[in-house]
Design an enzyme around this catalytic site. Structure first.
Site, PDB file in Angstrom:
ATOM      1  N   THR A  74       0.820  -1.212   0.000  1.00  0.00           N
ATOM      2  CA  THR A  74       0.000   0.000   0.000  1.00  0.00           C
ATOM      3  C   THR A  74       0.850   1.255   0.000  1.00  0.00           C
ATOM      4  O   THR A  74       2.008   1.236   0.390  1.00  0.00           O
ATOM      5  CB  THR A  74      -0.951   0.031   1.212  1.00  0.00           C
TER       6      THR A  74
ATOM      7  N   ALA B 284       3.127   4.042  -7.988  1.00  0.00           N
ATOM      8  CA  ALA B 284       2.640   2.805  -8.613  1.00  0.00           C
ATOM      9  C   ALA B 284       3.546   2.343  -9.753  1.00  0.00           C
ATOM     10  O   ALA B 284       3.637   1.142 -10.025  1.00  0.00           O
ATOM     11  CB  ALA B 284       1.216   2.998  -9.123  1.00  0.00           C
TER      12      ALA B 284
ATOM     13  N   CYS C 245       6.956   1.114  -7.432  1.00  0.00           N
ATOM     14  CA  CYS C 245       6.815   0.210  -6.286  1.00  0.00           C
ATOM     15  C   CYS C 245       5.915  -0.960  -6.675  1.00  0.00           C
ATOM     16  O   CYS C 245       4.744  -0.760  -7.000  1.00  0.00           O
ATOM     17  CB  CYS C 245       6.218   0.954  -5.088  1.00  0.00           C
TER      18      CYS C 245
ATOM     19  N   THR D  46       2.438  -1.311  -4.903  1.00  0.00           N
ATOM     20  CA  THR D  46       1.461  -0.224  -5.033  1.00  0.00           C
ATOM     21  C   THR D  46       0.838  -0.303  -6.419  1.00  0.00           C
ATOM     22  O   THR D  46       1.541  -0.522  -7.396  1.00  0.00           O
ATOM     23  CB  THR D  46       2.176   1.144  -4.855  1.00  0.00           C
TER      24      THR D  46
END
Length: 182
Positions: free
Chosen positions: A6, A164, A167, A170
């Site tokens: 997250t 995003a 990572c 994510t």
């Protein structure tokens, strides 16, 4: 604490406060859900909160945080006081101490990070981010904050999209909540 799966960011800019998060939920190395909602509006939308970590632990912490605000009983909302009280309980309570999550909370005046180690951090800049992609989102947001034309909403969205991209924990299914600053 290194939570995988997250990224949550909170931003205050141009009279608005935004908390945003991606939607990915992992179980081990498997993506179980890509559109989870990791942010909540508390106290009829006056406070925004986001979490990184265990969902059930985060819900417990949201409830405890809301209790701390309501416990004052005078109708005034003081998220700093509530955050410190929650952090104290979180650190010292035998059951709460085992909870694995981090929280960002924000109202029209403040952005705070609350951790289970007893930390309550008010960022120097009007940006803070947590989770596995937190450093990427934070760095991107600091750069985007310099652009006067971008709103808090746009800064949060663009920053999470950057996170995003770099990572693996994510994703780009982003949920944003916004409140007007007083």
């Amino acid at each position: 604490m290194g939570f995988k799966g997250t990224t949550v960011i909170a931003i205050k800019k141009n009279g608005k406060t935004v908390v945003a998060a991606d939607g990915q939920v992992l179980f081990g190395h498997t993506v179980l859900k890509s559109n989870a909602i990791k942010i909540r509006k508390l106290l009829n939308g006056k406070i925004l909160a986001g979490f990184a970590g265990s969902t059930s632990d985060a819900i417990t912490l949201f409830e405890k945080f809301e209790e701390k605000i309501k416990a004052k009983g005078d109708g005034l909302i003081d998220i700093k006081r509530a955050a410190v009280d929650l952090a104290k309980d979180w650190r010292s309570d035998k059951i709460l101490h085992k909870l694995e999550a981090m929280m960002l909370v924000a109202d029209s005046k403040n952005i705070l990070l609350i951790s289970g180690t007893g930390d309550v951090v008010e960022p120097e800049e009007d940006v803070i981010s947590i989770g596995s992609g937190g450093n990427y989102a934070y760095s991107a947001a600091l750069a985007y904050m310099e652009n006067k034309k971008l709103s808090a909403f746009e800064v949060a969205l663009r920053s999470l999209k950057i996170a995003a991209r770099v990572c693996i924990y994510t994703n780009s299914n982003i949920v944003l909540e916004e409140i007007e600053n007083e």
